[in-house]
Design an enzyme around this catalytic site. Structure first.
Site, PDB file in Angstrom:
ATOM      1  N   SER A 123      15.119  19.434 -54.452  1.00 21.66           N
ATOM      2  CA  SER A 123      16.232  18.737 -53.802  1.00 21.66           C
ATOM      3  C   SER A 123      15.763  17.965 -52.588  1.00 21.66           C
ATOM      4  O   SER A 123      16.519  17.186 -52.014  1.00 21.66           O
ATOM      5  CB  SER A 123      17.250  19.752 -53.286  1.00 21.66           C
ATOM      6  OG  SER A 123      17.688  20.555 -54.302  1.00 21.66           O
ATOM      7  N   HIS A 144      15.542  14.663 -60.225  1.00 25.44           N
ATOM      8  CA  HIS A 144      16.479  15.508 -59.488  1.00 25.44           C
ATOM      9  C   HIS A 144      17.822  15.604 -60.202  1.00 25.44           C
ATOM     10  O   HIS A 144      18.638  14.678 -60.145  1.00 25.44           O
ATOM     11  CB  HIS A 144      16.660  14.939 -58.063  1.00 25.44           C
ATOM     12  CG  HIS A 144      17.516  15.777 -57.198  1.00 25.44           C
ATOM     13  ND1 HIS A 144      18.395  15.260 -56.280  1.00 25.44           N
ATOM     14  CD2 HIS A 144      17.650  17.130 -57.112  1.00 25.44           C
ATOM     15  CE1 HIS A 144      19.023  16.242 -55.667  1.00 25.44           C
ATOM     16  NE2 HIS A 144      18.595  17.387 -56.159  1.00 25.44           N
ATOM     17  N   GLU A 156      18.525  11.765 -60.320  1.00 21.76           N
ATOM     18  CA  GLU A 156      17.785  10.802 -59.497  1.00 21.76           C
ATOM     19  C   GLU A 156      16.310  10.838 -59.896  1.00 21.76           C
ATOM     20  O   GLU A 156      15.691  11.909 -59.874  1.00 21.76           O
ATOM     21  CB  GLU A 156      17.942  11.165 -58.015  1.00 21.76           C
ATOM     22  CG  GLU A 156      19.377  11.015 -57.524  1.00 21.76           C
ATOM     23  CD  GLU A 156      19.607  11.525 -56.114  1.00 21.76           C
ATOM     24  OE1 GLU A 156      20.562  11.074 -55.470  1.00 21.76           O
ATOM     25  OE2 GLU A 156      18.834  12.400 -55.642  1.00 21.76           O
ATOM     26  N   ASN A 195      22.370  13.316 -51.920  1.00 23.30           N
ATOM     27  CA  ASN A 195      22.388  14.427 -50.955  1.00 23.30           C
ATOM     28  C   ASN A 195      22.420  13.946 -49.509  1.00 23.30           C
ATOM     29  O   ASN A 195      22.912  14.643 -48.629  1.00 23.30           O
ATOM     30  CB  ASN A 195      21.203  15.376 -51.181  1.00 23.30           C
ATOM     31  CG  ASN A 195      21.507  16.361 -52.289  1.00 23.30           C
ATOM     32  OD1 ASN A 195      22.647  16.445 -52.760  1.00 23.30           O
ATOM     33  ND2 ASN A 195      20.509  17.101 -52.724  1.00 23.30           N
TER      34      ASN A 195
HETATM   35  N1  LIG Z   1      20.795  24.926 -56.649  1.00 24.96           N
HETATM   36  C1  LIG Z   1      21.082  23.624 -56.655  1.00 24.96           C
HETATM   37  O1  LIG Z   1      22.232  23.211 -56.511  1.00 24.96           O
HETATM   38  C2  LIG Z   1      19.988  22.614 -56.897  1.00 24.96           C
HETATM   39  C3  LIG Z   1      20.344  21.312 -57.256  1.00 24.96           C
HETATM   40  C4  LIG Z   1      19.334  20.378 -57.516  1.00 24.96           C
HETATM   41  C5  LIG Z   1      18.012  20.749 -57.361  1.00 24.96           C
HETATM   42  N2  LIG Z   1      17.686  22.018 -56.989  1.00 24.96           N
HETATM   43  C6  LIG Z   1      16.259  22.366 -56.861  1.00 24.96           C
HETATM   44  O2  LIG Z   1      15.886  23.083 -58.018  1.00 24.96           O
HETATM   45  C7  LIG Z   1      14.866  24.030 -57.666  1.00 24.96           C
HETATM   46  C8  LIG Z   1      15.344  25.402 -58.099  1.00 24.96           C
HETATM   47  O3  LIG Z   1      16.536  25.719 -57.424  1.00 24.96           O
HETATM   48  P1  LIG Z   1      17.496  26.869 -57.973  1.00 24.96           P
HETATM   49  O4  LIG Z   1      18.755  26.739 -57.229  1.00 24.96           O
HETATM   50  O5  LIG Z   1      17.473  26.859 -59.451  1.00 24.96           O
HETATM   51  O6  LIG Z   1      16.700  28.168 -57.447  1.00 24.96           O
HETATM   52  P2  LIG Z   1      16.803  29.664 -57.991  1.00 24.96           P
HETATM   53  O7  LIG Z   1      16.383  30.528 -56.854  1.00 24.96           O
HETATM   54  O8  LIG Z   1      18.098  29.926 -58.660  1.00 24.96           O
HETATM   55  O9  LIG Z   1      15.659  29.694 -59.135  1.00 24.96           O
HETATM   56  C9  LIG Z   1      14.301  29.545 -58.847  1.00 24.96           C
HETATM   57  C10 LIG Z   1      13.527  30.364 -59.856  1.00 24.96           C
HETATM   58  O10 LIG Z   1      12.135  30.106 -59.705  1.00 24.96           O
HETATM   59  C11 LIG Z   1      11.478  31.300 -60.078  1.00 24.96           C
HETATM   60  N3  LIG Z   1      10.090  31.269 -59.656  1.00 24.96           N
HETATM   61  C12 LIG Z   1       9.580  31.529 -58.427  1.00 24.96           C
HETATM   62  N4  LIG Z   1       8.237  31.398 -58.466  1.00 24.96           N
HETATM   63  C13 LIG Z   1       7.907  31.037 -59.737  1.00 24.96           C
HETATM   64  C14 LIG Z   1       6.680  30.753 -60.394  1.00 24.96           C
HETATM   65  N5  LIG Z   1       5.512  30.831 -59.744  1.00 24.96           N
HETATM   66  N6  LIG Z   1       6.720  30.419 -61.703  1.00 24.96           N
HETATM   67  C15 LIG Z   1       7.894  30.364 -62.366  1.00 24.96           C
HETATM   68  N7  LIG Z   1       9.093  30.617 -61.786  1.00 24.96           N
HETATM   69  C16 LIG Z   1       9.083  30.948 -60.489  1.00 24.96           C
HETATM   70  C17 LIG Z   1      12.307  32.393 -59.427  1.00 24.96           C
HETATM   71  O11 LIG Z   1      12.050  33.664 -60.020  1.00 24.96           O
HETATM   72  C18 LIG Z   1      13.723  31.880 -59.692  1.00 24.96           C
HETATM   73  O12 LIG Z   1      14.269  32.405 -60.877  1.00 24.96           O
HETATM   74  C19 LIG Z   1      14.627  23.904 -56.173  1.00 24.96           C
HETATM   75  O13 LIG Z   1      13.536  23.063 -55.937  1.00 24.96           O
HETATM   76  C20 LIG Z   1      15.904  23.256 -55.676  1.00 24.96           C
HETATM   77  O14 LIG Z   1      15.689  22.473 -54.530  1.00 24.96           O
HETATM   78  C21 LIG Z   1      18.646  22.963 -56.773  1.00 24.96           C
END
Ligand SMILES: NC(=O)c1ccc[n+]([C@@H]2O[C@H](COP(=O)([O-])OP(=O)(O)OC[C@H]3O[C@@H](n4cnc5c(N)ncnc54)[C@H](O)[C@@H]3O)[C@@H](O)[C@H]2O)c1
Length: 291
Positions: A123, A144, A156, A195
């Site tokens: 993000s 994104h 994005e 964002n």
């Molecule tokens: N939550 C949102 O609204 C949103 C929206 C757009 C983008 N994002 C981006 O998406 C990404 C994930 O966010 P999220 O909300 O899904 O987080 P989340 O915490 O729900 O999930 C992240 C996952 O990554 C896993 N993980 C950690 N280390 C790892 C590794 N070495 N190998 C494989 N998996 C691993 C964790 O176990 C976890 O299940 C982030 O970069 C975030 O910025 C999030």
């Protein structure tokens, strides 16, 4: 590479975003392998797919055959190497921590075929802070998705100075094949496009809350019923995760050193209590009674 060369997609991280990106890719006909370091998260992701697809059939959004095909298209593994070894396109969706993403991209560079594009769903972290750990910076970009990725149409595609035009074109076309609407950011900019706009609204909302001007509910209501937003900034923040808001603000502060970029006191308060929003059952709102 052309977008039609993409057959196999790997999704790294099966959390909030990853399991949905994997599911939608499988529905759109790609072979998908989804990986995570946590077995329980991977199991939850698989259970989600097993519930979601029949639900779509019941709602008439997918035929039995399409749902079966989508289920056959997706698999889950704890092994990063197994997940990505045949990938044409990798979407990384692990925690928003720069060092973790850099480590994973260095591994991906070694484990994936040389033609594969490696995209981060971050993000906030622009891909130029990651691309230098690989030997294929031209194939690295931000892709994104928005939460919930199965529903939100926007993606994005952010082009860093290292990202080739071909990588952008293939990524844009992949998004269209996933039934999304991609927008091309021709430059890396902190917070990307939407964002930045949402952050400005959320900052203002927090300021009004902390100054005692209005309640969480009333600020959300104003945005919904006055500005026509589908949900207010606090409800949205509960959906995307207060932990993510905290981490993004801290990353931003580390970058700028500007104290105004630190997370607000009310975000810090929720964060230290482990109240991350919907996923923990409590955030700006209380979800403990609801499933
Ligand atoms: N939550 C949102 O609204 C949103 C929206 C757009 C983008 N994002 C981006 O998406 C990404 C994930 O966010 P999220 O909300 O899904 O987080 P989340 O915490 O729900 O999930 C992240 C996952 O990554 C896993 N993980 C950690 N280390 C790892 C590794 N070495 N190998 C494989 N998996 C691993 C964790 O176990 C976890 O299940 C982030 O970069 C975030 O910025 C999030």
């Amino acid at each position: 590479m052309k977008s039609s060369d993409i057959k196999n997609i790997a999704v790294v991280g099966a959390g909030n975003m990853g399991h949905q990106i994997a599911t939608l890719s499988a529905i759109q006909g790609y072979k998908v392998v989804c990986t995570d370091v946590k077995e329980d998260i991977l199991k939850k992701a698989e259970e989600f797919v097993d519930n979601y697809l029949p639900g779509r059939v019941k709602k008439g959004k997918l035929t039995e055959e399409q749902a079966k095909q989508a289920r056959d298209n997706i698999s889950f593994t704890l092994s990063l190497e197994d997940a990505v070894k045949d990938a044409d396109y990798v979407i990384e969706a692990v925690l928003e921590v720069l060092d973790l993403k850099r480590k994973i991209f260095a591994d991906l560079d070694k484990m994936t075929p040389s033609h594969a594009i490696l995209a981060t769903n971050s993000s906030f972290i622009v891909s130029s802070r990651i691309a230098d750990v690989t030997n294929r910076p031209e194939k690295i970009c931000n892709l994104h998705f928005f939460n919930p990725a199965l529903v939100m149409k926007l993606v994005e595609v952010v082009q860093g100075p290292h990202t080739s035009d071909e990588t952008v074109e293939v990524s844009m076309e992949l998004c269209r094949n996933l039934d999304k609407v991609p927008v091309h950011l021709k430059k890396e900019v902190d917070g990307f496009l939407l964002n930045r706009i949402i952050r400005a609204i959320f900052n203002e909302a927090q300021w009004m809350l902390e100054m005692g001007v209005a309640s969480v509910e009333d600020i959300d209501n104003a945005c919904m019923y006055g500005a026509g937003h589908p949900m207010g900034p606090f409800r949205l923040n509960d959906l995307t995760g207060i932990d993510l808001a905290y981490t993004m603000a801290m990353e931003n502060f580390k970058e700028t050193g500007d104290f105004k970029d630190l997370p607000s006191p009310s975000v810090v308060e929720h964060y230290v209590k482990g109240e991350y929003g919907q996923k923990t059952g409590k955030g700006w709102y209380d979800y403990s009674d609801k499933k």
